[in-house]
Design a protein around this motif. Sequence first.
Motif, short mmCIF file in Angstrom:
data_model
loop_
_atom_site.label_atom_id
_atom_site.label_comp_id
_atom_site.label_asym_id
_atom_site.label_seq_id
_atom_site.Cartn_x
_atom_site.Cartn_y
_atom_site.Cartn_z
N ALA A 279 34.73 46.53 38.39
CA ALA A 279 35.89 46.34 38.47
C ALA A 279 36.82 47.47 39.12
CB ALA A 279 36.31 46.58 36.88
N LEU A 307 31.86 39.18 32.76
CA LEU A 307 32.25 38.18 33.51
C LEU A 307 32.75 37.04 32.57
CD1 LEU A 307 29.60 37.84 36.37
CD2 LEU A 307 32.32 38.08 36.71
N GLY A 310 35.77 37.96 30.14
CA GLY A 310 37.06 38.29 30.94
C GLY A 310 37.39 39.81 31.43
N SER A 313 36.51 39.92 36.70
CA SER A 313 36.67 38.58 37.15
C SER A 313 35.38 38.20 38.20
CB SER A 313 37.73 38.58 38.44
OG SER A 313 37.83 39.02 39.32
N ARG A 314 35.21 36.91 38.23
CA ARG A 314 34.11 36.56 39.17
C ARG A 314 34.45 36.67 40.51
NH1 ARG A 314 30.00 31.61 38.41
NH2 ARG A 314 28.99 31.66 40.42
N ALA A 315 35.72 36.33 41.06
CA ALA A 315 36.22 37.01 42.45
C ALA A 315 35.80 38.19 42.81
CB ALA A 315 37.77 36.46 42.48
N ARG A 316 35.79 39.30 42.03
CA ARG A 316 35.74 40.62 42.15
C ARG A 316 34.36 40.70 42.61
NH1 ARG A 316 34.25 45.30 43.33
NH2 ARG A 316 34.33 44.32 45.26
#
Length: 501
Positions: A279, A307, A310, A313-316
């Motif tokens: 994170a 993930l 919440g 984030s999956r993008a991270r």
Amino acid sequence: MGTDPGLRRLVLGTLLAAYPGPVPPDWAVDLVAEGLAGHTLFGANVRSPQQVAASTAALRAARPDVLVAIDEEGGDVTRLAHATGSPYPGNAALGVVDDVAVTRRVHQAIGAELARLGVTVNLAPTVDVNTADDNPVIGTRSFGADPARVAAHAAAAVTGLQDAGVAACAKHFPGHGATVADSHHELPTVDVPVAVLRERDLPPFAAAVAAGTRAIMTAHIRVPALTGDDPATFSRAVLVDLLRGEYGFTGTLVTDALEMKGAALAAGGVGPAAVRSLAAGADLLCVGARVDAALVDRVVAEVVAALTDGRLSRARVEEAAGRVADLAAATRAAVRSAEAAAGHPAGSDTGDWPAPEADHPGYAVARRAVRVDGVVAGLDRPLVVQVHTAATLAEGRVPWGLGPHLADAEEVRVIATETSPEALRSLAGARPIVLVGRRLHQLPGAVGLVDALAAAHPVTVVEMGWPGRWRPAGARAFVVTYGAGRANGRAAAEVLGLARA
């Protein structure tokens, strides 16, 4: 309901695990095939060049772009030479020599050896500025206490390693050199304004970035001005705003081992530490040295849960895995180049480790680093007294001292608080005493022992750790090697006129 295979593979792509013993167990190889980023090799994984070659080949057979990492700093921290001590001087000795061309050549030689064995990432160099004499974990791993000097040698070391085709990983951001606690055991605090960090601790990292270092490792240290109550490893202000935003680093951000107390205790375990590191902006997470399949599964499950709910984030995580994949692709290209140049698979050399006594180039460099205050003549067949010093977890239990290099001298080993100067004087008789230690000024009982001996007997002191400001009263000479690797021990024996041919 089981874990989504796609999520599991994504998370595995951010983890650097480890395994016990000289042969990768099936689970370690299977995890690589599933998508695990790679493994770190420790001393327990190393026996001979042939054996290490077989291990790295087995991992590459599971997936060609697997990362194989190691802490091969030279000097006091070595994994390849853990059974004998490193034939290369470490950073403190190189800083004293202060020849950046030499630093580059030494690290290029280390990198070339790693590349031949199929190791692709060196978790080095240490570029912390060692401004605390009592620093328990950096010390001789640092190029020194001057930021400009450390910066120059940091760039040279990075260049040397990467010229050999091995990715460098400058550590420990934003700087572990001012600490008086060991992050393996607790969370150290560096309570200074950010302006002090920029002037004192950060220039070597800026130099490493400018030199193109492929990776940087985070520190499990607390810097209240930036991190609040958390370690830097969990701080977006440190990893993203400072390192990426201000210093322009675009490579792979690697965590120090998450099993270390500086991270695990702060987060409540290795799994939660993994979530918080990701994170904050870390990309490749070193799980630690004591790893098994169950621990990897627990870490994966914790990150997948984050993930799902919440917290992450999956993008991270995709960004992190992408940076790790870029590092893997670059190092895989280097392995192929090494194989093509050698005409055989990387790491296929056979036989035992080369005997480091045979004109190893590291010895001459270590000799240039030795500093002598006083007179070392007249040491005819002395009694050599080695004072026991516990190793740090970073160093591990690696042989050190003058013993392997002595031609005609008796050596005894003592614990400072459990021996008396009278007993040593009696044992020495008419012979002079050479007392050898590491971090003597910090060692319980050592300063008193040295002073009492020197008051009534000819004593030469050899300091093989970070010397600090203490100098022994009454000693004939104070010899500083700036490291305790095999090369440093040989250098000290030569300076004292005690080395065997």
